[in-house]
Design an enzyme around this catalytic site. Structure first.
Site, short mmCIF file in Angstrom:
data_model
loop_
_atom_site.label_atom_id
_atom_site.label_comp_id
_atom_site.label_asym_id
_atom_site.label_seq_id
_atom_site.Cartn_x
_atom_site.Cartn_y
_atom_site.Cartn_z
N HIS A 100 0.84 -1.19 0.00
CA HIS A 100 0.00 0.00 0.00
C HIS A 100 0.88 1.24 0.00
O HIS A 100 1.82 1.36 0.79
CB HIS A 100 -0.93 0.02 1.21
CG HIS A 100 -1.83 1.21 1.25
ND1 HIS A 100 -2.84 1.40 0.33
CD2 HIS A 100 -1.85 2.30 2.05
CE1 HIS A 100 -3.46 2.54 0.59
NE2 HIS A 100 -2.87 3.12 1.62
N SER A 101 0.59 2.18 -0.91
CA SER A 101 1.29 3.46 -1.00
C SER A 101 2.79 3.21 -1.20
O SER A 101 3.17 2.57 -2.18
CB SER A 101 0.99 4.29 0.24
OG SER A 101 1.26 5.66 0.03
N MET A 102 3.66 3.65 -0.30
CA MET A 102 5.09 3.39 -0.48
C MET A 102 5.35 1.89 -0.62
O MET A 102 6.24 1.47 -1.37
CB MET A 102 5.89 3.95 0.68
CG MET A 102 7.39 3.72 0.54
SD MET A 102 8.34 3.93 2.07
CE MET A 102 7.82 2.50 3.01
N ALA A 104 3.61 -0.24 -2.16
CA ALA A 104 3.35 -0.65 -3.55
C ALA A 104 4.58 -0.44 -4.41
O ALA A 104 4.91 -1.26 -5.28
CB ALA A 104 2.16 0.12 -4.11
N SER A 127 -1.49 -0.79 -4.24
CA SER A 127 -2.64 -0.14 -3.62
C SER A 127 -2.29 1.30 -3.24
O SER A 127 -1.22 1.57 -2.69
CB SER A 127 -3.04 -0.93 -2.36
OG SER A 127 -3.95 -0.21 -1.56
#
Length: 271
Positions: A100-102, A104, A127
């Site tokens: 998720h975010s970083m 990803a 994500s």
């Protein structure tokens, strides 16, 4: 076959008195990498949520939780170099990556590195992050003054107000947030297309990641691509865990193991 266990990088994220969830013998491993400022406990509910068909394995990064004595790393290349050996050792023949975010971004890099080692993931779930080859969508955050950075963190709603109201905790968290944001903001994309299916996931009301930015991940794979959109903002997956679990299970059922071949890398830049 016995798999190598590294408790520092792959903590169980459950109380010692709580037994691990029951898994099918053919359960698919899903390595889960956290967002900026977070640790493996961001996925503390996932092992039970995804069992018995999926073995959720939270990944711990340096500088947080049980690795808080280690310095946080400031670049994607450093983090990938730190994780690739333990991941390759811990992964079985059938595994996937979720970030998720970083997280990803790190999963995307790890998918390339592991594919080049002849051990590609079955699926890549990215994500809450636009495709990494896109131009930066906003201002640099990692070098903002403390009060401005705290305002950004609060707006994202990924850290509880109770934590942000405690100055001692804030002073511990800010350097970690800065390091993680620097990982993203200094990243330069230079990879070619993956031969791994990708599912991009995001919140319909995420102020920093548009659906077009999520859809752009489709250009980074020669395999299948799916876009899954949920109600909610940047941390949509906290609000709708059952919906997220359903998508993960469906995509992993549909995707088969990818060929274990080293890929050919192209060149490009993020800007």
């Amino acid at each position: 076959m016995t798999r190598t266990t590294d408790v520092s990088r792959f903590p169980p994220c459950r109380a010692e008195a709580t037994p691990p969830p029951t898994l099918h013998a053919e359960a698919i491993q899903l390595f889960c990498l956290p967002h900026a400022g977070a640790g493996a406990s961001a996925y503390r509910d996932w092992p039970v949520m995804l069992a018995p068909g999926i073995e959720a394995i939270p990944v711990q990064l340096p500088g947080r939780e049980n690795r808080h004595r280690e310095p946080a790393l400031h670049s994607a290349s450093e983090l990938v170099a730190e994780l690739r050996g333990p991941l390759a050792s811990r992964a079985g023949r059938d595994f996937a990556l979720f970030g998720h975010s970083m997280g990803a971004l790190l999963c995307y890099e790890l998918a390339h590195v592991l594919s080049a080692l002849g051990k590609p993931p079955r699926h890549l779930f990215v994500s809450g992050l636009g495709a990494p080859h896109l131009p930066p969508a906003g201002p640099r955050l990692h070098d903002l003054p403390d009060d401005e950075l705290l305002a950004v963190i609060a707006e994202l709603e990924g850290t509880s107000p109770e934590v942000l109201a405690q100055p001692e905790l804030v002073q511990l968290l800010l350097p970690l947030f800065r390091a993680d944001l620097e990982v993203w903001e200094t990243y330069v994309a230079h990879r070619g297309s993956l031969q791994v299916p990708i599912t991009a996931m995001g919140g319909r009301h995420d102020p920093g990641v548009s659906l077009d930015m999520l859809s752009a991940w489709g250009s980074l794979t020669s395999a299948d691509f799916h876009l899954a959109v949920f109600d909610g903002g940047h941390f949509y997956h906290h609000a709708a865990p059952d919906d997220v679990a359903a998508v993960l299970k469906e995509r992993l059922r549909e995707s088969g193991p990818v060929p274990a071949v080293a890929e050919k890398y192209g060149h490009g830049t993020r800007a």
